[in-house]
Scaffold this active site. Sequence first.
Site, PDB file in Angstrom:
ATOM      1  CG  ASN A  14      -1.769   1.229   1.323  1.00  0.00           C
ATOM      2  OD1 ASN A  14      -1.907   1.969   0.345  1.00  0.00           O
ATOM      3  ND2 ASN A  14      -2.354   1.468   2.491  1.00  0.00           N
ATOM      4  CD1 TRP A  15       3.742   1.155  -2.843  1.00  0.00           C
ATOM      5  CD2 TRP A  15       3.628   2.301  -4.772  1.00  0.00           C
ATOM      6  NE1 TRP A  15       4.524   0.504  -3.777  1.00  0.00           N
ATOM      7  CE2 TRP A  15       4.467   1.175  -4.955  1.00  0.00           C
ATOM      8  CE3 TRP A  15       3.403   3.150  -5.849  1.00  0.00           C
ATOM      9  CZ2 TRP A  15       5.090   0.897  -6.188  1.00  0.00           C
ATOM     10  CZ3 TRP A  15       4.010   2.881  -7.056  1.00  0.00           C
ATOM     11  CH2 TRP A  15       4.853   1.762  -7.228  1.00  0.00           C
ATOM     12  CE  LYS A  16      -0.056   3.670   4.631  1.00  0.00           C
ATOM     13  NZ  LYS A  16      -0.222   3.875   6.044  1.00  0.00           N
ATOM     14  CG  HIS A  94      -6.062   1.888   4.930  1.00  0.00           C
ATOM     15  ND1 HIS A  94      -5.670   2.864   5.821  1.00  0.00           N
ATOM     16  CD2 HIS A  94      -5.021   1.053   4.793  1.00  0.00           C
ATOM     17  CE1 HIS A  94      -4.414   2.625   6.186  1.00  0.00           C
ATOM     18  NE2 HIS A  94      -3.998   1.525   5.580  1.00  0.00           N
ATOM     19  CD  GLU A 164      -3.837  -2.507   7.299  1.00  0.00           C
ATOM     20  OE1 GLU A 164      -2.662  -2.663   6.949  1.00  0.00           O
ATOM     21  OE2 GLU A 164      -4.506  -1.529   6.970  1.00  0.00           O
ATOM     22  N   GLY A 170       2.048   2.284  10.869  1.00  0.00           N
ATOM     23  CA  GLY A 170       3.052   3.345  10.764  1.00  0.00           C
ATOM     24  C   GLY A 170       3.712   3.732  12.075  1.00  0.00           C
ATOM     25  CB  SER A 204       4.606  -1.716  12.401  1.00  0.00           C
ATOM     26  OG  SER A 204       4.215  -0.373  12.605  1.00  0.00           O
ATOM     27  N   GLY A 225       2.584  -1.141   4.413  1.00  0.00           N
ATOM     28  CA  GLY A 225       2.626   0.269   4.048  1.00  0.00           C
ATOM     29  C   GLY A 225       4.068   0.734   3.877  1.00  0.00           C
ATOM     30  N   GLY A 226       4.619   1.329   4.917  1.00  0.00           N
ATOM     31  CA  GLY A 226       5.953   1.940   4.870  1.00  0.00           C
ATOM     32  C   GLY A 226       7.022   1.063   4.222  1.00  0.00           C
TER      33      GLY A 226
HETATM   34  C1  PEP Z   1      -1.052   0.303   6.042  1.00  0.00           C
HETATM   35  O1  PEP Z   1      -1.149   1.514   5.917  1.00  0.00           O
HETATM   36  O2  PEP Z   1      -1.915  -0.452   5.545  1.00  0.00           O
HETATM   37  C2  PEP Z   1       0.078  -0.238   6.788  1.00  0.00           C
HETATM   38  C3  PEP Z   1       0.045  -1.480   7.146  1.00  0.00           C
HETATM   39  O3  PEP Z   1       1.081   0.651   7.049  1.00  0.00           O
HETATM   40  P1  PEP Z   1       2.491   0.304   7.770  1.00  0.00           P
HETATM   41  O4  PEP Z   1       3.001  -0.977   7.194  1.00  0.00           O
HETATM   42  O5  PEP Z   1       3.372   1.468   7.422  1.00  0.00           O
HETATM   43  O6  PEP Z   1       2.215   0.186   9.223  1.00  0.00           O
END
Ligand code: PEP
Length: 239
Positions: A14-16, A94, A164, A170, A204, A225-226
Amino acid sequence: MINLSNFSSIFIANWKLNGNIQFIDKYYENLLVNPKNCTVVCSPNIYLNRLKNNNINLFTGAQDVSQFNEGAYTGEISANMLSDEKINFCLVGHSERRQLFNESNEVINAKTSNLINNDIIPVICIGETLEEKETNLTKKVLAKQINESIPDGCNFENSIIAYEPIWAIGTGLTPSLDEIEEVHSFIKSINLKFERFKVLYGGSVKVSNSKDINKLDNVDGCLIGGSSLKIDEFNLIIS
Ligand code: PEP
């Protein structure tokens, strides 16, 4: 329709609101997909057609879709439009959309139905806040989100659930492995219908924890995400 049971794990990037043309070119020059797994990259909509899709184990996904099918809804993109452009997956619900854009379970339910009707696999995100976790409300909150945001037409072949915890997104924090396993097994036991659903973990996920998380019995992959923005890290996670 993609046969989700062909894959031992599903990894979704998920690049957001990140990425640009140069980033995309470099990303796909270096991306190493594991043929046993399904890899999906969710970019901002404007770039979806620049992403690579081999229709075998590498797919593209949107990060959101309209609850409406057509009409006077400036700025929206419908499930039918995503389907026209051969997009196979779409995140829905999300926590950033729930919290920043006030999306309710009812709206998520409508979006999910639109996706199913267009043969796009919804990745329905659910998760509790830290306060809800600390007051032992996690299961109650998740059950409500599942019951209200997952329409009857969803099944293990056409939909995916992503757990999630909001407090883990994040932040570098994650639940313990036991907690993740407990929640995933709870999700699959809410109703017989969910027993065979693929349930991904997100929040995370990094190189240092992804292997242990993915080894858990009821974890069928990760939403990332990140760490999905760093191609070397993402390669290690999906390998
Ligand atoms: C997300 O935004 O779906 C996510 C899992 O972010 P991160 O991996 O950065 O916690």
